[in-house]
Design a protein around this motif. Sequence first.
Motif, short mmCIF file in Angstrom:
data_model
loop_
_atom_site.label_atom_id
_atom_site.label_comp_id
_atom_site.label_asym_id
_atom_site.label_seq_id
_atom_site.Cartn_x
_atom_site.Cartn_y
_atom_site.Cartn_z
N GLY A 3 0.77 -1.23 0.00
CA GLY A 3 0.00 0.00 0.00
C GLY A 3 0.80 1.28 0.00
O GLY A 3 2.00 1.30 0.28
N ASP A 4 0.12 2.36 -0.32
CA ASP A 4 0.68 3.69 -0.52
C ASP A 4 1.69 3.70 -1.67
O ASP A 4 2.79 4.23 -1.55
CB ASP A 4 1.27 4.26 0.77
N MET A 5 1.25 3.15 -2.78
CA MET A 5 2.03 3.23 -4.02
C MET A 5 1.87 4.64 -4.61
O MET A 5 2.83 5.21 -5.10
CB MET A 5 1.54 2.18 -5.01
N ALA A 35 -8.39 -3.67 -0.45
CA ALA A 35 -7.86 -3.23 0.84
C ALA A 35 -7.20 -4.40 1.59
O ALA A 35 -6.23 -4.20 2.33
CB ALA A 35 -8.98 -2.63 1.70
N LEU A 36 -7.72 -5.60 1.41
CA LEU A 36 -7.14 -6.81 1.99
C LEU A 36 -7.00 -7.83 0.87
O LEU A 36 -7.97 -8.12 0.17
CB LEU A 36 -8.03 -7.38 3.10
N ASN A 37 -5.80 -8.33 0.68
CA ASN A 37 -5.54 -9.28 -0.40
C ASN A 37 -5.08 -10.59 0.24
O ASN A 37 -4.05 -10.63 0.91
CB ASN A 37 -4.47 -8.73 -1.33
N THR A 38 -5.86 -11.64 0.06
CA THR A 38 -5.47 -12.97 0.56
C THR A 38 -5.30 -13.89 -0.63
O THR A 38 -6.08 -13.85 -1.58
CB THR A 38 -6.52 -13.54 1.53
N LYS A 81 1.12 -8.65 -6.23
CA LYS A 81 -0.03 -8.70 -5.34
C LYS A 81 0.06 -7.42 -4.52
O LYS A 81 1.11 -7.14 -3.93
CB LYS A 81 0.00 -9.92 -4.42
N ALA A 82 -1.00 -6.63 -4.50
CA ALA A 82 -0.94 -5.34 -3.83
C ALA A 82 -2.24 -5.03 -3.11
O ALA A 82 -3.25 -5.70 -3.32
CB ALA A 82 -0.64 -4.24 -4.85
N VAL A 83 -2.18 -4.02 -2.24
CA VAL A 83 -3.35 -3.52 -1.53
C VAL A 83 -3.34 -2.00 -1.57
O VAL A 83 -2.32 -1.37 -1.84
CB VAL A 83 -3.41 -3.99 -0.06
N LEU A 84 -4.50 -1.44 -1.30
CA LEU A 84 -4.63 0.01 -1.21
C LEU A 84 -4.16 0.49 0.15
O LEU A 84 -4.46 -0.11 1.18
CB LEU A 84 -6.10 0.41 -1.41
N GLY A 85 -3.42 1.59 0.15
CA GLY A 85 -3.02 2.24 1.39
C GLY A 85 -3.86 3.47 1.64
O GLY A 85 -4.70 3.85 0.82
N ASN A 86 -3.63 4.14 2.76
CA ASN A 86 -4.44 5.31 3.10
C ASN A 86 -4.21 6.48 2.15
O ASN A 86 -5.02 7.39 2.09
CB ASN A 86 -4.19 5.73 4.55
N ASN A 87 -3.14 6.47 1.36
CA ASN A 87 -2.90 7.53 0.37
C ASN A 87 -3.27 7.09 -1.05
O ASN A 87 -3.00 7.83 -2.00
CB ASN A 87 -1.45 7.98 0.42
#
Length: 155
Positions: free
Chosen positions: A38-40, A74-77, A56-62
């Motif tokens: 996250g926060d890419m 937001a959660l990647n399993t 494999k990626a997730v979203l960060g707060n930015n």
Amino acid sequence: MDTLADAKRVDIISDTHGYLSDELLAALEGADLIIHAGDMTSEADWDHLNTIAPIKAVLGNNDYYRDYGPEVPALNTFTYEGLSFAVAHYREELPVGTVDVAICGHTHRPKIVQLGKCLVINPGSPTYPRSARGNTMARLFVADGRVISADIIDL
């Protein structure tokens, strides 16, 4: 079998905040999988990382106004090389008791800790570190459902 020659290399990054340094890009070359916690904050960086290895990626707060596509939740399993992984930007959102490897970011501070059967990893940040260690990422070697090695890499 569990030698590094037989293992898959998983490189873990987080909090790149729109900047992929030459040192980071060189370190990622040869990875079998890249995990971004996250926060890419850059669709161009998403595209660039995809040219190096699968991500494999997730979203960060930015990342709230970015569009990386539906494969970046937001959660990647997922399962990789027989291991169950969970990736979230915040440590509090990880299902630590239910996976083999749990990965988070956000703090910009690198840490690897074993909690029961779960390996919890924060790779720190290769862009804006918040520890005396400086710019970091993490690297796993995995094979046959086992983590062979887990290290923080200084950039």
